[in-house]
Design an enzyme around this catalytic site. Structure first.
Site, PDB file in Angstrom:
ATOM      1  N   GLU A 271      -4.629  14.071 -29.825  1.00  0.00           N
ATOM      2  CA  GLU A 271      -5.588  13.460 -30.676  1.00  0.00           C
ATOM      3  C   GLU A 271      -4.822  12.789 -32.025  1.00  0.00           C
ATOM      4  OE1 GLU A 271      -8.798  13.339 -29.753  1.00  0.00           O
ATOM      5  OE2 GLU A 271      -7.854  13.976 -27.952  1.00  0.00           O
ATOM      6  N   TRP A 274      -3.764   9.489 -31.008  1.00  0.00           N
ATOM      7  CA  TRP A 274      -4.955   8.395 -30.911  1.00  0.00           C
ATOM      8  C   TRP A 274      -5.088   8.073 -32.469  1.00  0.00           C
ATOM      9  CZ3 TRP A 274      -7.625   5.810 -27.638  1.00  0.00           C
ATOM     10  CH2 TRP A 274      -7.809   6.291 -26.501  1.00  0.00           C
ATOM     11  N   TRP A 303     -27.075  -8.199 -28.939  1.00  0.00           N
ATOM     12  CA  TRP A 303     -27.664  -7.068 -29.391  1.00  0.00           C
ATOM     13  C   TRP A 303     -29.056  -6.938 -29.835  1.00  0.00           C
ATOM     14  CZ3 TRP A 303     -24.156  -3.408 -28.333  1.00  0.00           C
ATOM     15  CH2 TRP A 303     -22.858  -3.676 -28.387  1.00  0.00           C
ATOM     16  N   ASN A 338     -16.638  15.713 -32.847  1.00  0.00           N
ATOM     17  CA  ASN A 338     -16.155  14.375 -32.169  1.00  0.00           C
ATOM     18  C   ASN A 338     -17.065  13.931 -30.934  1.00  0.00           C
ATOM     19  OD1 ASN A 338     -14.535  12.138 -31.458  1.00  0.00           O
ATOM     20  ND2 ASN A 338     -13.780  13.544 -29.506  1.00  0.00           N
ATOM     21  N   TRP A 356     -22.847  -2.175 -32.562  1.00  0.00           N
ATOM     22  CA  TRP A 356     -22.067  -1.205 -32.740  1.00  0.00           C
ATOM     23  C   TRP A 356     -21.529  -1.246 -34.557  1.00  0.00           C
ATOM     24  CZ3 TRP A 356     -17.202  -2.551 -35.095  1.00  0.00           C
ATOM     25  CH2 TRP A 356     -16.653  -3.692 -34.541  1.00  0.00           C
ATOM     26  N   TRP A 379     -15.994   3.555 -32.637  1.00  0.00           N
ATOM     27  CA  TRP A 379     -17.298   2.608 -32.259  1.00  0.00           C
ATOM     28  C   TRP A 379     -16.878   1.674 -31.204  1.00  0.00           C
ATOM     29  CZ3 TRP A 379     -22.252   3.168 -33.084  1.00  0.00           C
ATOM     30  CH2 TRP A 379     -22.633   4.402 -33.861  1.00  0.00           C
TER      31      TRP A 379
HETATM   32  P1  FAD Z   1      -9.310  17.527 -34.191  1.00  0.00           P
HETATM   33  O1  FAD Z   1      -9.932  17.459 -33.059  1.00  0.00           O
HETATM   34  O2  FAD Z   1      -9.025  18.663 -34.730  1.00  0.00           O
HETATM   35  O3  FAD Z   1      -8.268  16.354 -34.122  1.00  0.00           O
HETATM   36  C1  FAD Z   1      -7.147  16.470 -35.189  1.00  0.00           C
HETATM   37  C2  FAD Z   1      -7.131  15.151 -35.709  1.00  0.00           C
HETATM   38  O4  FAD Z   1      -6.846  14.075 -34.873  1.00  0.00           O
HETATM   39  C3  FAD Z   1      -8.363  14.414 -36.495  1.00  0.00           C
HETATM   40  O5  FAD Z   1      -8.416  14.970 -37.756  1.00  0.00           O
HETATM   41  C4  FAD Z   1      -8.128  13.076 -36.704  1.00  0.00           C
HETATM   42  O6  FAD Z   1      -7.410  12.686 -37.608  1.00  0.00           O
HETATM   43  C5  FAD Z   1      -7.462  12.678 -35.287  1.00  0.00           C
HETATM   44  N1  FAD Z   1      -8.482  12.525 -34.089  1.00  0.00           N
HETATM   45  C6  FAD Z   1      -9.146  13.331 -33.417  1.00  0.00           C
HETATM   46  N2  FAD Z   1      -9.735  12.682 -32.469  1.00  0.00           N
HETATM   47  C7  FAD Z   1      -9.550  11.376 -32.667  1.00  0.00           C
HETATM   48  C8  FAD Z   1     -10.136  10.149 -32.434  1.00  0.00           C
HETATM   49  N3  FAD Z   1     -10.847  10.207 -31.249  1.00  0.00           N
HETATM   50  N4  FAD Z   1      -9.803   8.928 -32.710  1.00  0.00           N
HETATM   51  C9  FAD Z   1      -8.567   8.871 -33.826  1.00  0.00           C
HETATM   52  N5  FAD Z   1      -8.362  10.014 -34.351  1.00  0.00           N
HETATM   53  C10 FAD Z   1      -8.728  11.040 -33.909  1.00  0.00           C
HETATM   54  N6  FAD Z   1     -12.186  10.008 -37.179  1.00  0.00           N
HETATM   55  C11 FAD Z   1     -11.848   9.954 -38.382  1.00  0.00           C
HETATM   56  O7  FAD Z   1     -11.023  10.667 -38.927  1.00  0.00           O
HETATM   57  N7  FAD Z   1     -12.481   9.015 -39.407  1.00  0.00           N
HETATM   58  C12 FAD Z   1     -13.590   8.277 -38.695  1.00  0.00           C
HETATM   59  O8  FAD Z   1     -14.215   7.615 -39.425  1.00  0.00           O
HETATM   60  C13 FAD Z   1     -14.059   8.299 -37.335  1.00  0.00           C
HETATM   61  N8  FAD Z   1     -15.135   7.870 -36.898  1.00  0.00           N
HETATM   62  C14 FAD Z   1     -15.232   7.930 -35.342  1.00  0.00           C
HETATM   63  C15 FAD Z   1     -16.524   7.212 -34.731  1.00  0.00           C
HETATM   64  C16 FAD Z   1     -16.659   7.615 -33.520  1.00  0.00           C
HETATM   65  C17 FAD Z   1     -17.735   6.483 -32.945  1.00  0.00           C
HETATM   66  C18 FAD Z   1     -15.871   8.447 -32.794  1.00  0.00           C
HETATM   67  C19 FAD Z   1     -16.345   8.480 -31.477  1.00  0.00           C
HETATM   68  C20 FAD Z   1     -14.793   9.058 -33.334  1.00  0.00           C
HETATM   69  C21 FAD Z   1     -14.329   8.868 -34.541  1.00  0.00           C
HETATM   70  N9  FAD Z   1     -13.360   9.585 -35.149  1.00  0.00           N
HETATM   71  C22 FAD Z   1     -13.151   9.373 -36.782  1.00  0.00           C
HETATM   72  C23 FAD Z   1     -12.527  10.433 -34.536  1.00  0.00           C
HETATM   73  C24 FAD Z   1     -12.871  11.839 -34.204  1.00  0.00           C
HETATM   74  O9  FAD Z   1     -14.231  12.124 -34.139  1.00  0.00           O
HETATM   75  C25 FAD Z   1     -12.575  12.714 -35.529  1.00  0.00           C
HETATM   76  O10 FAD Z   1     -11.330  12.398 -36.328  1.00  0.00           O
HETATM   77  C26 FAD Z   1     -12.660  14.261 -35.360  1.00  0.00           C
HETATM   78  O11 FAD Z   1     -14.009  14.506 -34.914  1.00  0.00           O
HETATM   79  C27 FAD Z   1     -12.319  14.872 -36.798  1.00  0.00           C
HETATM   80  O12 FAD Z   1     -12.697  16.398 -36.579  1.00  0.00           O
HETATM   81  P2  FAD Z   1     -11.178  17.169 -36.499  1.00  0.00           P
HETATM   82  O13 FAD Z   1     -10.456  16.890 -37.608  1.00  0.00           O
HETATM   83  O14 FAD Z   1     -11.735  18.808 -36.248  1.00  0.00           O
HETATM   84  O15 FAD Z   1     -10.527  16.693 -35.227  1.00  0.00           O
END
Ligand code: FAD
Length: 464
Positions: A271, A274, A303, A338, A356, A379
């Site tokens: 993640e 990503w 849209w 997420n 979106w 998004w």
């Molecule tokens: P964990 O699961 O603990 O992951 C650790 C870290 O990995 C996160 O803190 C984040 O920095 C990174 N990460 C995890 N998943 C993703 C992902 N899919 N894409 C990019 N980085 C990721 N994340 C944001 O930080 N800011 C946003 O504005 C944001 N908007 C999102 C919008 C949508 C529509 C979607 C589907 C995802 C988005 N995410 C965003 C990614 C992700 O949802 C969040 O990073 C995550 O939910 C944060 O929770 P966590 O720190 O417990 O994640």
């Protein structure tokens, strides 16, 4: 004063590349610009601004205790920032400035504008890649281009990590921890108070997640009623912790974590990669900063502009409990799980066929972890317009998602107490059950779209 450090979204002292160089060069002054108008233009959520201010208060005291003055200056927007910084440098005879790069185009524009002034003022400026492990432009395919698919990017990223270990700066030893009372010069609205900002608490959060949750992350990360993810995103978004720091911490406990990208343990690191991928993308494809589709094939998608549906989505009144509970989580806490971000983004762009960009902006306005690259990436992934996105014909069914990831309705009941007494089996789409009990309208919103009809409408719209 000769050397100054410019803080941006890198509000940490450890693993802060540019700060490390600044200190090596005798830095005794640091600077941060409050740019309320710019934040407003970028739709930065007030809860994120509050977190930022609270962190600055902490940093200010920590720096002061270690002989560095943090100057916090109101600048309005980025033009104001460039002007104020030039004046500051002249006033204080600054000859060297250090900062970490920000990759979004407005931020790059701001830096270029300042570089122009710096040239005239004979200030040497060093910009480091502190926000990512691998600097954008360094993880490329065999043709020397940015990858358009995540997995080969990740493999190349990993290989580079293992071959070079990238450049890791030891933390400056001069910083000693401080007891933190939670006060300071800046005042916010305190909406972020549940998120600690001092380094002692943060170390604990990271250490606990790695020791207690990392092993079960793969199995639990999709269940919104469980705290199975790290919750570190707000800190990563403001650079309060860095990806490099986190991977190093994981490696301290699990030495081989990077040796197999297919292992359960790697799932979390995946993640973090990503996050890097999306950052590399906004640099390789500047059009993403301007909210253009990555995949131009979908530019002709028509849209819908239906304000009532959009508002129902924003307010958690779509009649689909998982979607509504998720949106209420966002509004009430400033954060969303997420799995739910994927579900609600899919619902807005496919079921409601709403652009979106509207959802993207709404997220930014409310998320404590709002971040252009990850938000845009997420998004566009959900809307199928993005790089390595969900194919347009894979449309999440909000009811089966609910049955799968919230089987006992724990999450739904937490945010929609009106449904507290609905049995587990019916809670995922309770309308028939409520109608039979004669309470439908009083208790919960009717569904604003029918799943099957909406799905067909989306499939049709995407066949452009
Ligand atoms: P964990 O699961 O603990 O992951 C650790 C870290 O990995 C996160 O803190 C984040 O920095 C990174 N990460 C995890 N998943 C993703 C992902 N899919 N894409 C990019 N980085 C990721 N994340 C944001 O930080 N800011 C946003 O504005 C944001 N908007 C999102 C919008 C949508 C529509 C979607 C589907 C995802 C988005 N995410 C965003 C990614 C992700 O949802 C969040 O990073 C995550 O939910 C944060 O929770 P966590 O720190 O417990 O994640």
């Amino acid at each position: 004063m000769n050397t100054v450090f410019w803080f941006r979204r890198d509000l940490r002292l450890f693993n802060n590349h540019a700060l490390y160089h600044a200190i090596e060069n005798g830095c005794k002054d640091a600077i941060f610009f409050i740019t309320e108008q710019q934040w407003q233009r970028h739709s930065v959520a007030s809860i994120q601004i509050d977190l930022l201010k609270r962190r600055l208060n902490f940093l200010g005291q920590l720096l002061a205790d270690n002989g560095i003055t943090l100057h916090i200056i109101e600048a309005g927007d980025y033009d104001g920032c460039v002007q104020q910084l030039s004046e500051f440098c002249q006033r204080h005879s600054v000859t060297q400035l250090f900062a970490n790069k920000e990759y979004e185009i407005n931020e790059v524009g701001r830096d270029n504008a300042f570089l122009h002034h710096a040239d005239e003022l004979k200030i040497s400026v060093t910009l480091c890649d502190g926000d990512v492990v691998a600097p954008p432009g360094t993880v490329l395919n065999q043709s020397g281009e940015m990858f358009k698919v995540f997995t080969p990017f990740k493999n190349a990223w990993l290989k580079q990590y293992q071959d070079t270990h990238f450049y890791f700066h030891a933390p400056p030893t001069m910083f000693s921890p401080i007891p933190w009372q939670g006060s300071g010069l800046l005042t916010g609205d305190d909406s972020s108070h549940k998120w600690p900002v001092d380094d002692a608490s943060l170390s604990q959060i990271c250490a606990r997640f790695i020791s207690d949750k990392l092993l079960s992350y793969k199995d639990q990360r999709d269940i919104p009623s469980i705290k199975g993810t790290s919750g570190l995103s707000p800190y990563l978004a403001l650079g309060i912790v860095s990806v490099h720091q986190l991977i190093t911490l994981v490696q301290q406990q699990y030495v081989d974590v990077l040796s197999s990208s297919k292992s359960n343990l790697f799932t979390w690191v995946n993640e973090l990669v990503w996050r890097e991928f999306y950052r590399h993308l906004i640099v390789a494809y500047p059009k993403l900063n301007k909210y253009n589709n990555f995949n131009e094939k979908y530019d002709p998608v028509k849209w819908r502009t239906n304000e009532a549906d959009f508002i129902a989505w924003c307010e958690g009144k779509t009649g689909y409990p998982l979607v509504d509970a998720a949106m209420r989580q966002l509004i009430q806490t400033g954060w969303m799980h997420n799995r739910l971000r994927m579900v609600v983004a899919s619902f807005l762009t496919k079921h409601l066929l709403i652009d979106w960009r509207k959802g993207e902006r709404f997220f930014m306005q409310h998320l404590i972890d709002g971040d252009l690259a990850s938000n845009n990436g997420g998004w566009q992934w959900a809307a199928s317009t993005g790089c390595d996105a969900q194919p347009y014909f894979r449309i999440f069914n909000p009811i089966t998602q609910s049955e799968r990831f919230d089987p006992n309705g724990h999450f739904i009941r937490k945010y929609i107490p009106e449904l507290e007494n609905v049995p587990n089996k019916q809670i995922h789409f309770p309308h028939q059950y409520l109608a039979k009990s004669g309470k439908a309208k009083a208790v919960y919103w009717p569904a604003i779209v029918d799943h099957k009809t909406a799905r067909l409408r989306a499939l049709d719209a995407f066949k452009v």
